[in-house]
Enzyme design. Structure first.
Site, mmCIF file in Angstrom:
data_model
loop_
_atom_site.group_PDB
_atom_site.id
_atom_site.type_symbol
_atom_site.label_atom_id
_atom_site.label_comp_id
_atom_site.label_asym_id
_atom_site.label_seq_id
_atom_site.Cartn_x
_atom_site.Cartn_y
_atom_site.Cartn_z
ATOM 1 N N HIS A 158 -4.690 2.462 7.839
ATOM 2 C CA HIS A 158 -3.262 1.930 8.496
ATOM 3 C C HIS A 158 -2.344 3.045 8.600
ATOM 4 O O HIS A 158 -2.278 4.067 7.982
ATOM 5 C CB HIS A 158 -2.399 0.941 7.532
ATOM 6 C CG HIS A 158 -3.123 -0.342 7.436
ATOM 7 N ND1 HIS A 158 -3.035 -1.323 6.478
ATOM 8 C CD2 HIS A 158 -4.046 -0.823 8.289
ATOM 9 C CE1 HIS A 158 -3.535 -2.451 6.502
ATOM 10 N NE2 HIS A 158 -4.198 -2.068 7.584
ATOM 11 N N GLU A 208 0.960 -1.159 0.043
ATOM 12 C CA GLU A 208 -0.055 -0.240 -0.081
ATOM 13 C C GLU A 208 0.860 1.278 -0.064
ATOM 14 O O GLU A 208 1.971 1.166 0.223
ATOM 15 C CB GLU A 208 -1.004 -0.110 1.156
ATOM 16 C CG GLU A 208 -0.165 -0.076 2.539
ATOM 17 C CD GLU A 208 -1.046 -0.209 3.826
ATOM 18 O OE1 GLU A 208 -0.719 0.242 4.777
ATOM 19 O OE2 GLU A 208 -2.298 -0.686 3.512
ATOM 20 N N THR A 229 5.500 -9.682 -11.441
ATOM 21 C CA THR A 229 4.004 -9.689 -12.007
ATOM 22 C C THR A 229 3.035 -8.570 -11.302
ATOM 23 O O THR A 229 3.025 -8.845 -10.185
ATOM 24 C CB THR A 229 3.407 -10.990 -12.224
ATOM 25 O OG1 THR A 229 4.172 -11.960 -12.936
ATOM 26 C CG2 THR A 229 2.015 -10.902 -12.698
ATOM 27 N N VAL A 230 2.541 -7.607 -11.878
ATOM 28 C CA VAL A 230 2.009 -6.666 -11.242
ATOM 29 C C VAL A 230 0.596 -6.568 -11.950
ATOM 30 O O VAL A 230 0.408 -5.900 -13.012
ATOM 31 C CB VAL A 230 2.738 -5.291 -11.220
ATOM 32 C CG1 VAL A 230 1.671 -4.418 -10.558
ATOM 33 C CG2 VAL A 230 3.981 -5.629 -10.434
ATOM 34 N N PRO A 231 -0.563 -7.289 -11.705
ATOM 35 C CA PRO A 231 -1.994 -6.950 -12.116
ATOM 36 C C PRO A 231 -2.319 -5.546 -12.535
ATOM 37 O O PRO A 231 -1.838 -4.781 -11.337
ATOM 38 C CB PRO A 231 -2.718 -7.855 -11.353
ATOM 39 C CG PRO A 231 -1.931 -8.732 -10.727
ATOM 40 C CD PRO A 231 -0.583 -7.950 -10.419
ATOM 41 N N ALA A 271 11.084 -4.457 -11.587
ATOM 42 C CA ALA A 271 12.288 -5.672 -11.145
ATOM 43 C C ALA A 271 11.713 -6.914 -11.553
ATOM 44 O O ALA A 271 12.553 -7.945 -11.241
ATOM 45 C CB ALA A 271 11.973 -5.750 -9.416
#
Length: 608
Positions: free
Chosen positions: A273, A231, A299-301, A296
């Site tokens: 938070h 986050e 995998t980033v949806p 990097a």
């Protein structure tokens, strides 16, 4: 395999009610995977020396409570992990106590609101000792098929639906406790499930960061991929991305970062938070973190909703390459089912339980007690008083206003009779000995019997017997002399015809002035005429008067002593309060109040 938590993990829980709740949830997991409960002890100084009972299946496991972690590990040397469920003002001391114990290697802290300075010190101290400090604000750690630390994973049905009864291939690291359960479920639906899931907590300075756990997962051959949920705020995700991109890694990394909505919100707005509070589009923002992960090689949806398909694609790739062999799932019928409570089973109509007791006078299952069906608040608001409640609870009827007045007078007239009667004296002696109110009053109430107040029921019983059998006074007295003995309710040690008991005159006179039938009181007064003529202290006493009047009002004979007990309790409490107010000291009888009738001092003969 797994990280942090496995089949050899043995736990001490530091905390009270919240810690006990965690132990119950951990016991559900242990029951599901058919292993013994891994909670060995509790540490909670107020309850030290006691035990907690934790449900396990359809039984209970008794777990001791200790004053300190050192006491717990001394008695249970197999303990190697501590869960901290202590308030924020004492959490740091509890965490340090656990970390400083040589037997404990892992500490996970659920506590929210821990000061940042304390969190930093705990994390630094753990690293110095070569131990793991997870949290604060951690929902816990769970290793599928092996161990559960805390409440992570949710309810029992969720544990089963997430296939946590057996190991999968995906590790999970999250800040959000709620999202950790969501990711576990997604991994079980789109892949073969998890190895270990860790909630690191949403504070700005968690005790252990993503990189440390990624390195552990990298060394775990069973974990083939790791899902990170980050986050906005801080730089933990950037450091994780840097670690992953530094060289070729064995594990595959999937990452999603929440907080893109911040770009549309006013600058500086804080989220749930403590750590989610930085940046909009630059460093620390959700967008910059996601870009770092992409750069990097992770995998980033594009969206959170796309995470499931991404996990599925990764899993299929792992299966195709031979790194993962599909696991046949157990039928849910083959898994233990968490026993239902009696209340749950009765609600669903599965069982009928024979009641242990039956009550016909009150019911407190609603928002207030009902006395014989009447809500207490309505009785108050409609002008009913204590005598009416007595009528409902003792005789299951709403007595009339006239009857209530009689009961009130009975209670007022018999509330006390000075400090010299046996009941009051017993209470006073106990009060002077420093005994508490309930025990002192009980000491006085114990004195109630045939010679002190307890004659009310017996008097009512025999006056009723005489009236029911239409006995004359002479026949009644003859019967009592032959079969029973002295007439209960007749006679007084102090009062007599020349020194009448004004309470009797008051009560009898008032009742006789009312337009009601009083056959039992009339009979008792006739008996008094005969007995008092023989001896002037054989008068109708207050017990007998109360008995006759109450039988005339229709109260059950067996309830009659209750009127004396209830009213005299008022006086006994008064005597206890009076002695406390005076700070009275322990009573010892004076010698002159004792008739020493024992033999005079004499020589003891030789032992033969």
């Amino acid at each position: 395999m797994s990280i942090l938590a496995n089949k050899d993990t043995r736990v001490v829980i530091q905390g009270g009610a919240a810690g006990l709740n965690a132990a119950r949830r951990m016991a559900e997991f242990c029951y599901m995977i058919k292993c013994q409960l891994n909670v060995e002890a509790f540490v909670y100084p107020p309850d030290a020396g006691k035990t907690n009972e934790v449900p396990y299946g359809n039984g209970l496991v008794t777990i001791p409570v200790y004053k300190s972690v050192a006491d717990a590990t001394a008695h249970h040397p197999q303990i190697n992990t501590s869960l901290v469920y202590i308030g924020a003002d004492r959490a740091s001391a509890a965490g340090m106590e656990a970390l400083n114990d040589p037997k404990i290697q892992t500490v996970s802290m659920i506590t929210e609101g821990v000061p940042e300075k304390d969190a930093k010190l705990l994390g630094r101290h753990a690293r110095k000792l070569g131990k793991v400090f997870n949290g604060p604000s951690s929902i816990g750690v769970i290793s599928a098929g092996e161990c559960r630390l805390g409440v992570i994973g949710g309810a029992f049905d969720n544990l089963v639906s997430c296939k946590l009864y057996r190991e999968g291939s995906f590790g999970v690291i999250t800040k959000s406790g709620g999202l950790s359960n969501e990711i576990i479920w997604i991994c079980s639906q789109f892949a073969d499930g998890i190895t270990t899931a860790i909630g690191i907590g949403g504070d700005a300075y968690p005790g252990t960061d993503y990189v440390s756990y990624l390195e552990m997962f990298e060394k775990d051959p069973q974990t083939k991929a790791v899902v990170i949920v980050g986050e906005m705020g801080g730089d933990l995700e950037e450091r994780a991305a840097e670690w992953y991109g530094a060289k070729k890694r064995r594990i595959k990394l999937l990452a999603v970062v929440s907080g893109f909505c911040q770009e549309s919100l006013p600058k500086g707005m804080k989220f749930g938070h403590a750590g989610a509070k930085e940046g909009m589009k630059g460093e620390g923002s959700a967008r910059s973190k996601a870009e770092a992960f992409k750069k990097a090689g992770a995998t980033v949806p594009d969206t959170f909703g796309a995470l499931g398909p991404a996990i599925k694609a990764t899993y299929e790739e792992l299966v195709k390459s031979g790194q993962v062999k599909p696991i046949p799932d157990l039928s849910h019928a083959d898994l233990p089912k968490l026993p239902k409570t009696v209340e749950e089973s009765m609600k669903s109509g599965e069982v009928m339980v024979a009641p242990l007791i039956k009550t016909t006078i009150s019911d407190d299952r609603g928002d207030e007690p009902c006395y014989d069906g009447y809500p207490a608040s309505e009785l108050i608001n409609k002008g009913y008083e204590i005598p009416h409640v007595i009528g409902l609870l003792w005789d299951k009827r709403l007595i009339s206003k006239q009857e209530a007045e009689i009961v009130k007078r009975i209670m007022m007239l018999s509330a006390d009779h000075g400090p010299c009667v046996s009941g009051a004296l017993g209470t006073i002696i106990a009060a002077c000995a420093g005994i508490g109110m309930s025990q002192s009053v009980a000491a006085g109430l114990i004195m109630i019997g045939p010679r002190f107040g307890g004659a009310v029921t017996d008097a009512g019983r025999w006056f009723k017997y005489a009236v029911d059998h239409k006995l004359s006074v002479d026949d009644f007295l003859a019967y009592m002399k032959k079969n029973v003995g002295p007439v209960p309710g007749i006679g007084h040690r102090v009062k007599s015809l020349r020194n009448p008991d004004k309470r009797v005159k008051e009560l009898a006179g008032y009742v006789k002035s009312l337009p009601i039938k009083t056959p039992h009181l009339d009979f008792a007064l006739e008996v008094e005429k005969v007995t008092a003529a023989k001896k002037d202290n054989l008068i109708l006493n207050v017990d007998g008067t109360m008995a006759a009047v109450l039988v005339d009002l229709g109260f059950p004979v067996d309830s009659l002593n209750g009127f004396f007990i209830l009213s005299r309790t008022i006086g006994l409490i008064g005597h206890w309060v009076d002695q406390k107010r005076q700070e009275s000291r322990l009573i010892r009888l004076f010698d002159y109040l004792v008739n020493y009738a024992a033999p005079k001092r004499r020589e003891v003969p030789p032992l033969k």
